[in-house]
Each structure stands twice: as structure tokens, then as C-alpha cells.
Design a protein around this motif. Structure first.
Motif, PDB file in Angstrom:
ATOM      1  N   LEU A   1      -8.245  -4.918 -30.795  1.00 49.49           N
ATOM      2  CA  LEU A   1      -8.936  -5.521 -29.650  1.00 49.49           C
ATOM      3  C   LEU A   1      -9.282  -4.424 -28.649  1.00 49.49           C
ATOM      4  O   LEU A   1      -8.416  -3.622 -28.275  1.00 49.49           O
ATOM      5  CB  LEU A   1      -8.033  -6.566 -29.002  1.00 49.49           C
ATOM      6  N   VAL A   2     -10.515  -4.399 -28.216  1.00 52.54           N
ATOM      7  CA  VAL A   2     -10.967  -3.395 -27.261  1.00 52.54           C
ATOM      8  C   VAL A   2     -11.926  -4.062 -26.269  1.00 52.54           C
ATOM      9  O   VAL A   2     -12.624  -5.016 -26.620  1.00 52.54           O
ATOM     10  CB  VAL A   2     -11.646  -2.219 -27.994  1.00 52.54           C
TER      11      VAL A   2
ATOM     12  N   LEU B   1     -13.166   2.777 -30.552  1.00 50.90           N
ATOM     13  CA  LEU B   1     -12.194   2.661 -31.637  1.00 50.90           C
ATOM     14  C   LEU B   1     -12.599   3.619 -32.740  1.00 50.90           C
ATOM     15  O   LEU B   1     -13.791   3.917 -32.904  1.00 50.90           O
ATOM     16  CB  LEU B   1     -12.152   1.242 -32.223  1.00 50.90           C
ATOM     17  N   ARG B   2     -11.609   4.085 -33.497  1.00 52.55           N
ATOM     18  CA  ARG B   2     -11.900   4.864 -34.690  1.00 52.55           C
ATOM     19  C   ARG B   2     -11.287   4.176 -35.892  1.00 52.55           C
ATOM     20  O   ARG B   2     -10.058   3.992 -35.954  1.00 52.55           O
ATOM     21  CB  ARG B   2     -11.368   6.297 -34.583  1.00 52.55           C
ATOM     22  N   LEU B   3     -12.131   3.803 -36.825  1.00 52.45           N
ATOM     23  CA  LEU B   3     -11.679   3.201 -38.065  1.00 52.45           C
ATOM     24  C   LEU B   3     -11.491   4.281 -39.116  1.00 52.45           C
ATOM     25  O   LEU B   3     -12.204   5.286 -39.129  1.00 52.45           O
ATOM     26  CB  LEU B   3     -12.694   2.182 -38.573  1.00 52.45           C
TER      27      LEU B   3
ATOM     28  N   SER C   1     -18.922   2.918 -26.963  1.00 54.48           N
ATOM     29  CA  SER C   1     -19.764   1.964 -26.219  1.00 54.48           C
ATOM     30  C   SER C   1     -19.826   0.612 -26.927  1.00 54.48           C
ATOM     31  O   SER C   1     -20.896   0.040 -27.124  1.00 54.48           O
ATOM     32  CB  SER C   1     -21.182   2.532 -26.047  1.00 54.48           C
ATOM     33  N   LEU C   2     -18.672   0.130 -27.294  1.00 54.15           N
ATOM     34  CA  LEU C   2     -18.613  -1.110 -28.072  1.00 54.15           C
ATOM     35  C   LEU C   2     -19.084  -2.303 -27.256  1.00 54.15           C
ATOM     36  O   LEU C   2     -18.858  -2.375 -26.034  1.00 54.15           O
ATOM     37  CB  LEU C   2     -17.203  -1.332 -28.595  1.00 54.15           C
ATOM     38  N   LYS C   3     -19.728  -3.222 -27.951  1.00 50.45           N
ATOM     39  CA  LYS C   3     -20.280  -4.425 -27.347  1.00 50.45           C
ATOM     40  C   LYS C   3     -19.635  -5.651 -27.987  1.00 50.45           C
ATOM     41  O   LYS C   3     -19.163  -5.584 -29.125  1.00 50.45           O
ATOM     42  CB  LYS C   3     -21.793  -4.468 -27.590  1.00 50.45           C
ATOM     43  N   PRO C   4     -19.646  -6.771 -27.296  1.00 61.77           N
ATOM     44  CA  PRO C   4     -19.087  -7.992 -27.907  1.00 61.77           C
ATOM     45  C   PRO C   4     -19.725  -8.319 -29.254  1.00 61.77           C
ATOM     46  O   PRO C   4     -19.034  -8.827 -30.151  1.00 61.77           O
ATOM     47  CB  PRO C   4     -19.389  -9.070 -26.859  1.00 61.77           C
TER      48      PRO C   4
ATOM     49  N   VAL D   1     -12.220  -5.955 -35.931  1.00 63.56           N
ATOM     50  CA  VAL D   1     -12.546  -5.347 -34.648  1.00 63.56           C
ATOM     51  C   VAL D   1     -13.005  -6.463 -33.723  1.00 63.56           C
ATOM     52  O   VAL D   1     -13.929  -7.199 -34.049  1.00 63.56           O
ATOM     53  CB  VAL D   1     -13.649  -4.283 -34.792  1.00 63.56           C
ATOM     54  N   THR D   2     -12.345  -6.581 -32.583  1.00 70.06           N
ATOM     55  CA  THR D   2     -12.708  -7.592 -31.600  1.00 70.06           C
ATOM     56  C   THR D   2     -13.009  -6.911 -30.282  1.00 70.06           C
ATOM     57  O   THR D   2     -12.169  -6.173 -29.754  1.00 70.06           O
ATOM     58  CB  THR D   2     -11.584  -8.612 -31.417  1.00 70.06           C
ATOM     59  N   VAL D   3     -14.217  -7.132 -29.774  1.00 67.53           N
ATOM     60  CA  VAL D   3     -14.639  -6.544 -28.506  1.00 67.53           C
ATOM     61  C   VAL D   3     -14.744  -7.684 -27.500  1.00 67.53           C
ATOM     62  O   VAL D   3     -15.627  -8.533 -27.587  1.00 67.53           O
ATOM     63  CB  VAL D   3     -15.980  -5.816 -28.638  1.00 67.53           C
ATOM     64  N   SER D   4     -13.821  -7.678 -26.552  1.00 66.76           N
ATOM     65  CA  SER D   4     -13.752  -8.783 -25.609  1.00 66.76           C
ATOM     66  C   SER D   4     -13.000  -8.354 -24.364  1.00 66.76           C
ATOM     67  O   SER D   4     -12.073  -7.539 -24.439  1.00 66.76           O
ATOM     68  CB  SER D   4     -13.060  -9.986 -26.252  1.00 66.76           C
ATOM     69  N   SER D   5     -13.400  -8.916 -23.225  1.00 67.84           N
ATOM     70  CA  SER D   5     -12.680  -8.651 -21.991  1.00 67.84           C
ATOM     71  C   SER D   5     -11.609  -9.712 -21.770  1.00 67.84           C
ATOM     72  O   SER D   5     -10.877  -9.649 -20.782  1.00 67.84           O
ATOM     73  CB  SER D   5     -13.657  -8.609 -20.810  1.00 67.84           C
TER      74      SER D   5
END
Length: 117
Positions: A10-11, A17-19, A83-86, A113-117
Motif C-alpha cells: 500500500l502506498v 514502490l520497487r517490485l 509518482s504512483l496514481k490510484p 499494489v494499492t495506491v490510496s490515501s
């Protein structure tokens, strides 16, 4: 051949993130490794690829934000995501084929990978 992804999580939007994708059990010196992703309720989307010839390619929406690389000594491929986006939220898979344009012969199990605030 076994492919094992790691590094998901989660970010927050704008984060990084690095996969990693660790490969084992292959003997060919000619191959192409890819990252693909599947968002909830959507189809599989190709993200990026790197060949044993050193060439790299990216989907247009990832250019400038994602960087693919490989460490031959560790048989590991990486995907640095900035610069990850939802809308980047997805299960990310690594896959291996024998050449550019060939079918994917092997797949990993995926990493979320979850991009969320």
C-alpha cells in the motif's frame, strides 16, 4: 521455470514502490521478461519488458514514471514505480517469453499494489 514477485504493498498517491521478480530454473540465454498488471474488474495490461539483448520498452502511460531493470547475477528483474496514481492499483505479474513478440511461457503469482490515501 519459476518466477516469484515481491515488493507490492500500500502506498499513497505520489509515492514509489520497487517490485522484484526472481527467476529460477531457466537455462536459455535468450529471453524477454515482462511486467503486466490487472486492475480490479479490468483485463490484463502490459506494462513493460526487458530483453536479454538489453532493450527495454514501456506502455505509453508508464513512460517517465516506471523504470524496468535487471540484475543478471541475481536473475532478478525490477520495476521501479514512481509518482504512483490510484489508477496504478492492480495485481502486478512478471512473465517470461523466449523473444520479443512471442507468447509468455511462464508467469509469476502476482503481487498486489494499492495506491490510496
Amino acid at each position: 521455470v519459476q518466477l516469484v514477485e515481491s515488493g507490492g504493498g500500500l502506498v499513497q498517491p505520489g509515492g514509489s514502490l520497487r517490485l522484484s521478480c526472481a527467476a529460477s530454473g531457466f537455462t536459455s540465454s535468450s529471453f524477454v521478461m515482462h511486467w503486466a498488471r490487472q486492475a480490479p474488474g479490468k483485463g490484463l495490461e502490459w506494462v513493460s519488458g526487458i530483453g536479454s539483448d538489453g532493450r527495454t520498452f514501456y506502455a505509453d502511460s508508464m513512460k517517465g514514471r516506471f523504470t524496468i531493470s535487471g540484475d543478471n547475477a541475481k536473475n532478478t528483474m525490477y520495476l521501479q514505480m514512481n509518482s504512483l496514481k490510484p489508477e496504478d492499483t492492480a495485481v502486478y505479474y512478471c512473465a517470461m517469453g523466449s523473444s520479443w513478440g512471442s507468447a509468455y511461457d511462464y508467469w509469476g503469482q502476482g503481487t498486489q499494489v494499492t495506491v490510496s490515501s
